[in-house]
Structures are given as C-alpha cells and as structure tokens.
Design an enzyme around this catalytic site. Structure first.
Site, mmCIF file in Angstrom:
data_model
loop_
_atom_site.group_PDB
_atom_site.id
_atom_site.type_symbol
_atom_site.label_atom_id
_atom_site.label_comp_id
_atom_site.label_asym_id
_atom_site.label_seq_id
_atom_site.Cartn_x
_atom_site.Cartn_y
_atom_site.Cartn_z
ATOM 1 N N LYS A 142 0.835 -1.212 0.000
ATOM 2 C CA LYS A 142 0.000 0.000 0.000
ATOM 3 C C LYS A 142 0.860 1.249 0.000
ATOM 4 O O LYS A 142 0.535 2.237 -0.666
ATOM 5 C CB LYS A 142 -0.915 0.032 1.233
ATOM 6 C CG LYS A 142 -1.977 -1.037 1.228
ATOM 7 C CD LYS A 142 -3.060 -0.742 0.225
ATOM 8 C CE LYS A 142 -4.057 -1.878 0.238
ATOM 9 N NZ LYS A 142 -4.889 -1.958 -0.929
ATOM 10 N N LYS A 201 -3.757 -12.347 -12.420
ATOM 11 C CA LYS A 201 -5.047 -12.916 -12.024
ATOM 12 C C LYS A 201 -6.173 -11.904 -12.158
ATOM 13 O O LYS A 201 -5.938 -10.704 -12.262
ATOM 14 C CB LYS A 201 -4.966 -13.450 -10.586
ATOM 15 C CG LYS A 201 -4.852 -12.400 -9.509
ATOM 16 C CD LYS A 201 -5.050 -13.032 -8.136
ATOM 17 C CE LYS A 201 -5.239 -11.932 -7.110
ATOM 18 N NZ LYS A 201 -5.500 -12.384 -5.774
ATOM 19 N N LYS A 257 -10.623 -7.019 -9.016
ATOM 20 C CA LYS A 257 -11.797 -6.151 -9.036
ATOM 21 C C LYS A 257 -11.526 -4.854 -9.765
ATOM 22 O O LYS A 257 -12.408 -4.276 -10.375
ATOM 23 C CB LYS A 257 -12.204 -5.815 -7.598
ATOM 24 C CG LYS A 257 -13.048 -6.897 -6.938
ATOM 25 C CD LYS A 257 -13.494 -6.428 -5.565
ATOM 26 C CE LYS A 257 -14.150 -7.570 -4.812
ATOM 27 N NZ LYS A 257 -14.354 -7.252 -3.400
#
Ligand code: TRP
Length: 329
Positions: free
Chosen positions: A111, A194, A197
């Site tokens: 992050k 992969k 979202k």
C-alpha cells in the site's frame, strides 16, 4: 463441528475469481461446519468510499453471497459493522500488536508503494481487525486465497500471544483453509496476472450476457500458433485456464487439439468461452437482481445474521474481559 469464518471486503462487484476461488468453497463448507460469512465493510473504509456508495456496495456483495447459494438458514451471514464487539476486540488486540510487525506486513508495504498519499492507521492495523474478525468466533478454519496467508499467520500469532500473556488456552489458532491442491486461480482477460476487481480484466457475476460476450471477444490473444504442438502463449493459456474452470472437458480438449494442429480460430474459442461463462453467471445474475429487489428479505437476513453473530461475539467479549481482569462492581 469446526467453526469457519471468512469475509470479503465490500469494494466492488464479485468476479469469476471470487466465485471459483472463495465462494464455491464457502458453499462446500457451509453444511459441515459452523460457518460465519460476513461482509468486511469496516475494512473497506481504508479506501475512503463515498457515503452514498458504501451502503450500495455492502448490499451488492450481500445479494451476491446469497445469489451464489450461501444459505442464511444454515450459515451466519452478517455485516461486520453490525457487530460492534469486533471493534472492542480490535482495540484490545491492538494493545499487544507491535508497530514493527505491522509495518513489516507485505500488504502494508504494498500500500505504501501503491498509494503513498493515503497511508492511514487503519491500513497499518488492518491485520489486527482481521484477526478480531476471526477469533471473535474462536474460528478453526478460514477459507481464503493465498494472498491472505500472511494475515492468517498474524492472526495465529495474536491469538497465541493473548493466550500466553494471560496464561490461558482460550483462543484456538485458526488455519488458512486452502482446499488442498485444488486451489483455483482464475486469470484475467488482459493477458497476464489474475482476475481482479479493479484491474479492468474481470468478468463480474452481475455482468449481462452482452457485456460478457464483449469482454471475452476483446480478450488478449496472439497471432496464432506457427508450428504444430507449440505451447500456447501466456494470454492464450490464460483463456484455456478460464475454459478449464467453466467449460466441459470435451470443449477444452477440442480447442487444445485445434491449437496443437495450428487450426485454431481464436474467435470461435472466445465465442464458446463466453457462452460457457454465461451458463455459470446468468442464473446467478438473475438471482442477484431478484434478491436486490426484495428489500424485506434482505432486511430479514441482515438482522437475523447480526443477531446470531452478536450472540457468538458478545460471549467471547464477556470472557475476554474477564480474562483481562475487568470485573464487575
Ligand atoms: N482481508 C480479506 C481480503 O482482503 C478480507 C477479510 C477481512 C477477511 N476480514 C477477514 C477474510 C476475516 C477472512 C477472515 O480479502
């Protein structure tokens, strides 16, 4: 009976990766375990959603859980923020979680790299809240993907530390439950990596057949095999991998042979793949729409879930307070 806990953050619609990776496993577990499946809406606050979006996102994931077949009569299905006991345990666990170990967490370091403008304390203590989610029900098994393994390790460490600190054998140390060798990774449609979202490479359970056809037809491929028996390139292999998850073995075999003999037409393969995805998603999409329109049913599921989850959580909190030394006057 083992206790199972798992959650998904309410940060967007669920995709095929969520379905084959997580939800189908939830379904397999729900009849043989004492299951708690929740929507991690506190966790979703680390990205500062707009108030108008927060509720809609929670509702969508809830409807998607139910549409996939999670049965609120069997499992406890609830929304994290409906169970304030979780936040109390989070506070208590924070006292024994060390800044150093939290800063060393892979997801936190990622992050910092990806969103340096918003490194809030919630991100730092994300693993503590997740541990609270899990041990509040004294869980044994946590069905999650590989990306959550380190968080689970921290959960075990926090549980063990609590036990050692107070000289009790209170919290079980939960294991990540990976379904043996059958761990499924669904690739995205963009050639590498992969399905995610927010990567723009996903097929969502709520997508219409037209949207799915459009997305699949646009998926990245290559210029076609040049020599017989040649190994498919990564983007093409990815399409084969999705096909292995959604299509008949005979279909996979047919296109694999066509590829090996250099006769494959990717357009035909994509058409078939789109239709096979639609066969999986369309009944789910229809149920999502149906469930979303049934406000009464949703309200009932949410309040019943909160009630069951709070009964379990408040028992733990009562016992934990007693262990820590809070006594009544
Ligand atoms: N961190 C998980 C994810 O990003 C979501 C989550 C939050 C979770 N609390 C949990 C998963 C507890 C399992 C158990 O997917």
């Amino acid at each position: 009976m083992d206790t199972v806990v798992s959650g998904i953050r309410s940060t967007g619609n669920l995709h095929l990766g969520n379905y084959f990776g997580a939800l189908r496993n939830f379904l397999k577990m729900q009849t043989e375990n004492n299951c708690f499946f929740f929507i991690a809406d506190y966790h979703s606050l680390t990205t500062h959603p707009k108030p108008d979006d927060l509720h809609g996102n929670i509702k969508q994931v809830l409807a998607e859980y139910l549409a996939c077949g999670i049965d609120p009569e069997i499992a406890t299905v609830y929304i994290q923020s409906d169970v304030p006991e979780v936040t109390e345990l989070y506070l208590l666990l924070n006292m024994n979680a060390y800044i150093g170990e939290l800063q060393r967490t892979t997801s936190f370091k990622e992050k910092i790299r990806k969103q340096p403008e918003n490194i809030n304390a919630g991100l730092l203590t994300y693993p503590v809240l997740m541990a609270a989610d899990i041990i509040i029900h004294k869980a044994h098994k946590v069905p999650v993907g590989k990306d959550q393994e380190q968080h689970l390790e921290m959960t075990r460490r926090f549980a063990r530390r609590f036990n050692t600190m107070y000289g009790v054998d209170y919290f079980p140390e939960p294991d990540a439950y990976n379904f043996g060798k059958k761990l499924i990774k669904v690739p995205g449609l963009d050639g590498t990596g992969k399905m995610g979202k927010s990567e723009g490479n996903g097929v969502f359970l709520a997508d219409t057949p037209q949207e799915i056809r459009k997305k699949v037809m646009r998926a990245v491929t290559d210029t076609g095999p040049q020599t017989p028996g040649e190994k498919p390139s990564e983007p093409v292999q990815n399409l084969f991998n999705i096909m292995k998850v959604v299509s008949d073995p005979a279909t996979v075999k047919y296109f694999t042979e066509k590829h090996a003999s250099c006769e494959i037409r990717y357009g035909d393969m994509k058409k078939q793949l789109a239709e096979d995805i639609i066969k999986v998603t369309d009944p789910i999409r229809e149920r999502i729409t149906e469930i979303l329109s049934d406000k009464k049913y949703l309200a009932k599921v949410v309040s019943r879930g909160a009630e069951k989850a709070r009964a379990s959580a408040s028992k733990t909190i009562r016992e934990v307070r007693e262990i820590i030394g809070y006594r009544s006057f």
